[in-house]
Design a protein around this motif. Structure first.
Motif, PDB file in Angstrom:
ATOM      1  N   TRP A  60       0.806  -1.218   0.000  1.00  0.00           N
ATOM      2  CA  TRP A  60       0.000   0.000   0.000  1.00  0.00           C
ATOM      3  C   TRP A  60       0.838   1.265   0.000  1.00  0.00           C
ATOM      4  CZ3 TRP A  60      -4.076  -0.458  -2.370  1.00  0.00           C
ATOM      5  CH2 TRP A  60      -4.827  -1.618  -2.301  1.00  0.00           C
ATOM      6  N   THR A  61       2.069   1.176   0.475  1.00  0.00           N
ATOM      7  CA  THR A  61       2.958   2.340   0.367  1.00  0.00           C
ATOM      8  C   THR A  61       3.299   2.581  -1.102  1.00  0.00           C
ATOM      9  OG1 THR A  61       3.893   1.937   2.550  1.00  0.00           O
ATOM     10  CG2 THR A  61       5.178   3.314   1.039  1.00  0.00           C
ATOM     11  N   VAL A  62       3.705   1.518  -1.789  1.00  0.00           N
ATOM     12  CA  VAL A  62       4.068   1.650  -3.206  1.00  0.00           C
ATOM     13  C   VAL A  62       2.854   2.024  -4.046  1.00  0.00           C
ATOM     14  CG1 VAL A  62       4.918   0.379  -5.215  1.00  0.00           C
ATOM     15  CG2 VAL A  62       6.039   0.095  -3.001  1.00  0.00           C
ATOM     16  N   CYS A  63       1.739   1.352  -3.823  1.00  0.00           N
ATOM     17  CA  CYS A  63       0.531   1.657  -4.600  1.00  0.00           C
ATOM     18  C   CYS A  63       0.013   3.054  -4.285  1.00  0.00           C
ATOM     19  CB  CYS A  63      -0.553   0.623  -4.327  1.00  0.00           C
ATOM     20  SG  CYS A  63      -0.223  -0.973  -5.061  1.00  0.00           S
ATOM     21  N   GLY A  64       0.074   3.439  -3.028  1.00  0.00           N
ATOM     22  CA  GLY A  64      -0.376   4.781  -2.649  1.00  0.00           C
ATOM     23  C   GLY A  64       0.443   5.866  -3.316  1.00  0.00           C
ATOM     24  N   VAL A  65       1.762   5.676  -3.336  1.00  0.00           N
ATOM     25  CA  VAL A  65       2.631   6.650  -4.005  1.00  0.00           C
ATOM     26  C   VAL A  65       2.299   6.706  -5.498  1.00  0.00           C
ATOM     27  CG1 VAL A  65       5.013   7.103  -4.704  1.00  0.00           C
ATOM     28  CG2 VAL A  65       4.496   6.535  -2.326  1.00  0.00           C
ATOM     29  N   GLY A  66       2.118   5.547  -6.110  1.00  0.00           N
ATOM     30  CA  GLY A  66       1.771   5.512  -7.538  1.00  0.00           C
ATOM     31  C   GLY A  66       0.436   6.170  -7.826  1.00  0.00           C
ATOM     32  N   MET A  67      -0.545   5.917  -6.958  1.00  0.00           N
ATOM     33  CA  MET A  67      -1.868   6.507  -7.164  1.00  0.00           C
ATOM     34  C   MET A  67      -1.831   8.027  -6.985  1.00  0.00           C
ATOM     35  SD  MET A  67      -4.118   3.563  -5.270  1.00  0.00           S
ATOM     36  CE  MET A  67      -5.745   4.220  -5.624  1.00  0.00           C
ATOM     37  N   VAL A  68      -1.156   8.485  -5.949  1.00  0.00           N
ATOM     38  CA  VAL A  68      -1.051   9.931  -5.717  1.00  0.00           C
ATOM     39  C   VAL A  68      -0.277  10.591  -6.864  1.00  0.00           C
ATOM     40  CG1 VAL A  68       0.000  11.682  -4.220  1.00  0.00           C
ATOM     41  CG2 VAL A  68      -1.325   9.811  -3.216  1.00  0.00           C
ATOM     42  N   LEU A  69       0.802   9.944  -7.309  1.00  0.00           N
ATOM     43  CA  LEU A  69       1.584  10.490  -8.411  1.00  0.00           C
ATOM     44  C   LEU A  69       0.737  10.605  -9.675  1.00  0.00           C
ATOM     45  CD1 LEU A  69       4.306  11.492  -9.450  1.00  0.00           C
ATOM     46  CD2 LEU A  69       4.908   9.130  -9.950  1.00  0.00           C
ATOM     47  N   SER A  70      -0.080   9.592  -9.952  1.00  0.00           N
ATOM     48  CA  SER A  70      -0.910   9.655 -11.159  1.00  0.00           C
ATOM     49  C   SER A  70      -1.905  10.812 -11.077  1.00  0.00           C
ATOM     50  CB  SER A  70      -1.628   8.333 -11.410  1.00  0.00           C
ATOM     51  OG  SER A  70      -2.595   8.080 -10.420  1.00  0.00           O
ATOM     52  N   LEU A  71      -2.442  11.079  -9.883  1.00  0.00           N
ATOM     53  CA  LEU A  71      -3.355  12.219  -9.752  1.00  0.00           C
ATOM     54  C   LEU A  71      -2.628  13.551  -9.844  1.00  0.00           C
ATOM     55  CD1 LEU A  71      -5.835  11.079  -6.952  1.00  0.00           C
ATOM     56  CD2 LEU A  71      -6.218  11.201  -9.409  1.00  0.00           C
TER      57      LEU A  71
END
Length: 120
Positions: free
Chosen positions: A35-46
């Motif tokens: 969830w750290t990696v996915c969260g960073v990826g999701m926030v970056l995409s936004l």
């Protein structure tokens, strides 16, 4: 270009989140890491949706595409989805620029017509 690229990035937001749900079931990766990696990826995409017109925004988008492909080492289906979104990213940039150029030409043509009517 901005609209097409932002649409691609929003699609990636959801795909990254769903990939996190799949990766959560793996035994060799902790949920915190997932969830750290996915969260960073999701926030970056936004965040990239708003940074597309700034210098380096498109390059960061390419970096996200590469990270999406590399995430296939954890969730193998992401190799395919990463390549698909990489293709969509390329198409968004390529055709988005063509659309932007056509809009600029059309606006210039309209301005010339209005200037010609004003002087007549």
């Amino acid at each position: 270009m901005r609209t097409l690229c932002a649409s691609t990035l929003l699609g990636e937001f959801f795909v990254i989140g769903l990939a996190g749900l799949v990766a959560m079931k793996l035994d060799d990766v902790s949920q915190t890491t997932v969830w750290t990696v996915c969260g960073v990826g999701m926030v970056l995409s936004l965040l990239l949706c708003g940074m597309l017109t700034r210098p380096g925004g498109v390059q960061l988008g390419w970096a996200l595409q590469g990270a999406l492909v590399l995430s296939g080492f954890v969730v193998p289906m992401m190799f395919i989805l990463g390549l698909v979104f990489g293709g969509l990213w390329w198409a968004s940039i390529h055709y988005g620029r063509k659309i932007d150029e056509a809009k600029a030409r059309w606006a210039d043509q309209q301005a010339r017509q209005e200037a010609g009517e004003a002087t007549a």
